[in-house]
Design a protein around this motif. Sequence first.
Motif, PDB file in Angstrom:
ATOM      1  N   PHE A   1       1.523   6.827  -7.091  1.00  0.00           N
ATOM      2  CA  PHE A   1       0.466   7.696  -7.596  1.00  0.00           C
ATOM      3  C   PHE A   1       0.502   9.106  -7.010  1.00  0.00           C
ATOM      4  O   PHE A   1       0.160  10.074  -7.692  1.00  0.00           O
ATOM      5  CB  PHE A   1      -0.910   7.080  -7.321  1.00  0.00           C
ATOM      6  N   VAL A   2       0.886   9.236  -5.736  1.00  0.00           N
ATOM      7  CA  VAL A   2       0.828  10.530  -5.069  1.00  0.00           C
ATOM      8  C   VAL A   2       2.132  11.306  -5.212  1.00  0.00           C
ATOM      9  O   VAL A   2       2.125  12.493  -5.573  1.00  0.00           O
ATOM     10  CB  VAL A   2       0.472  10.352  -3.577  1.00  0.00           C
TER      11      VAL A   2
ATOM     12  N   MET B   1       0.830  -1.209   0.000  1.00  0.00           N
ATOM     13  CA  MET B   1       0.000   0.000   0.000  1.00  0.00           C
ATOM     14  C   MET B   1       0.864   1.258   0.000  1.00  0.00           C
ATOM     15  O   MET B   1       0.562   2.227  -0.704  1.00  0.00           O
ATOM     16  CB  MET B   1      -0.934  -0.007   1.203  1.00  0.00           C
ATOM     17  N   TRP B   2       1.950   1.270   0.784  1.00  0.00           N
ATOM     18  CA  TRP B   2       2.826   2.435   0.819  1.00  0.00           C
ATOM     19  C   TRP B   2       3.458   2.687  -0.543  1.00  0.00           C
ATOM     20  O   TRP B   2       3.526   3.827  -1.013  1.00  0.00           O
ATOM     21  CB  TRP B   2       3.904   2.259   1.876  1.00  0.00           C
ATOM     22  N   ASN B   3       3.924   1.627  -1.208  1.00  0.00           N
ATOM     23  CA  ASN B   3       4.559   1.793  -2.514  1.00  0.00           C
ATOM     24  C   ASN B   3       3.572   2.257  -3.572  1.00  0.00           C
ATOM     25  O   ASN B   3       3.912   3.060  -4.450  1.00  0.00           O
ATOM     26  CB  ASN B   3       5.218   0.479  -2.950  1.00  0.00           C
ATOM     27  N   VAL B   4       2.353   1.744  -3.512  1.00  0.00           N
ATOM     28  CA  VAL B   4       1.323   2.173  -4.469  1.00  0.00           C
ATOM     29  C   VAL B   4       0.990   3.648  -4.251  1.00  0.00           C
ATOM     30  O   VAL B   4       0.872   4.423  -5.211  1.00  0.00           O
ATOM     31  CB  VAL B   4       0.060   1.296  -4.333  1.00  0.00           C
ATOM     32  N   ILE B   5       0.829   4.046  -2.987  1.00  0.00           N
ATOM     33  CA  ILE B   5       0.571   5.459  -2.685  1.00  0.00           C
ATOM     34  C   ILE B   5       1.728   6.326  -3.177  1.00  0.00           C
ATOM     35  O   ILE B   5       1.523   7.392  -3.770  1.00  0.00           O
ATOM     36  CB  ILE B   5       0.352   5.646  -1.171  1.00  0.00           C
ATOM     37  N   GLY B   6       2.947   5.855  -2.932  1.00  0.00           N
ATOM     38  CA  GLY B   6       4.108   6.608  -3.386  1.00  0.00           C
ATOM     39  C   GLY B   6       4.112   6.802  -4.890  1.00  0.00           C
ATOM     40  O   GLY B   6       4.436   7.890  -5.391  1.00  0.00           O
TER      41      GLY B   6
END
Length: 446
Positions: free
Chosen positions: A339-340, A332-337
């Motif tokens: 896209f955000v 989840m952290w890597n996905v957020i990183g």
Amino acid sequence: MHSEWMQNLFLPASVIGGFLALILGPEALGLLLRNFTGDDSFWANGFVTEEIMEVWSELPGLLINVVFATLFIGTVLPNLQRVWDVGGPQLAFGWTLGWGQYVIGLLLAMLILVPFYDMPVWVGTLIEIGFEGGHGTAAGLQGTFEELGFPEAYDLAIGLATVGILTGVIVGIAFVNWGVRKKHAKVIKDVEGMSAIQKSGVVEPDSRGDAGKLTVRPESIDTLSFHFTIVGVSILVGYIILQSITWLEMTLFGSDFMTYVPLFPLAMIGGLIVQVFVSRFDKLKLIDRETVIRIQGFSLDFLIVSAIATVSLQVIGEYLVPFLILAAGGIMWNVIGFFVFGPWMLPDYWLERAVGDFGQSTGVTATGLMLIRVADPEMKSPAVEGFGYKQLVFEPFLGGGLVTALSAPLVFMWGPWPFLIFSSVMLLIGLLAGLLYFGKRKPKYD
């Protein structure tokens, strides 16, 4: 090579081979056959004998030293201004993802894993160890985990590394597809441009270059043997450094912290020292970087196969919920990183550049490079160049570097709060540098 669905997933052959060995070994097939043949039967270990498993279980911890010793041998540092302009944004983005994994992991450990599952708090470091570090780093820390009193962390870290590389490949390809459809990709218009022979992992005949050069005469010493010797000297230098620091620590302070530190980060420093010596005195250019890369790739392939093949499914089953919590938190952290932070930190070609760091932060460096190649097959963007420059600063610390190797012992000895605060500060530095400096700079590409 001939499995179309695996080709479309771009799964490395070493990962596939590791899974096959795991399925055919004592943890899967052997466990099933023991119900029919008994524990003393030849088939109790499946098709992988006990002797083979004993050898394979030692390989990851040995081969990781070779992988890290080769990181700097034969390299040439480029112009520092170019490194700053092209690699700076990439470093800020990768730095943010890496340190964020420590923050997320330690918070999960302190809030969930310690109070509800009675696990040591330093298991919060396993996200970065498994994801950023990969199978090699996890394997290299096996002895450290044993010294810290929780050897099961090895199997959890290997499991996280396996989940990470699968996620990095599958989700990374999905991100490239998404970027093409949403017009975020600047280089390619679709991801179907790769030929069948490229997807099979075979280099097309017209594109085959030299895998290495003969730098010494075979009647004196084979070139490959010569380069293996250089790698061995680098590991020896690292070993001498480790033993010297351990002795000094015991003599001056009476503490034993360095006994928890594995050899591989010092082998990397040994390789750097050897390269400094070579750069100064190797007038005949005897060190060939391509040959060194082949040695590194050979070691990494067999490391991954043996690490996956020897993982304990029983341990992962016993700690399944904590394992899934750590894996989900890291993903989840890597996905957020991606896209955000990616669109705001990377000034241009953000998709091509961000997908590479997503691949490395979830899987391994090779995963990141593979995803960049999918997004930018002709290398028209600065993605590969920036990714490479980033490694010069990133690798000595995160992704299997000194911080990765020391994180679990540091948390074990000093508790989670000092390292959590330090990680948060490093995360904040990466965020501020990426969002307020590099993200606002006009790109400077030749």
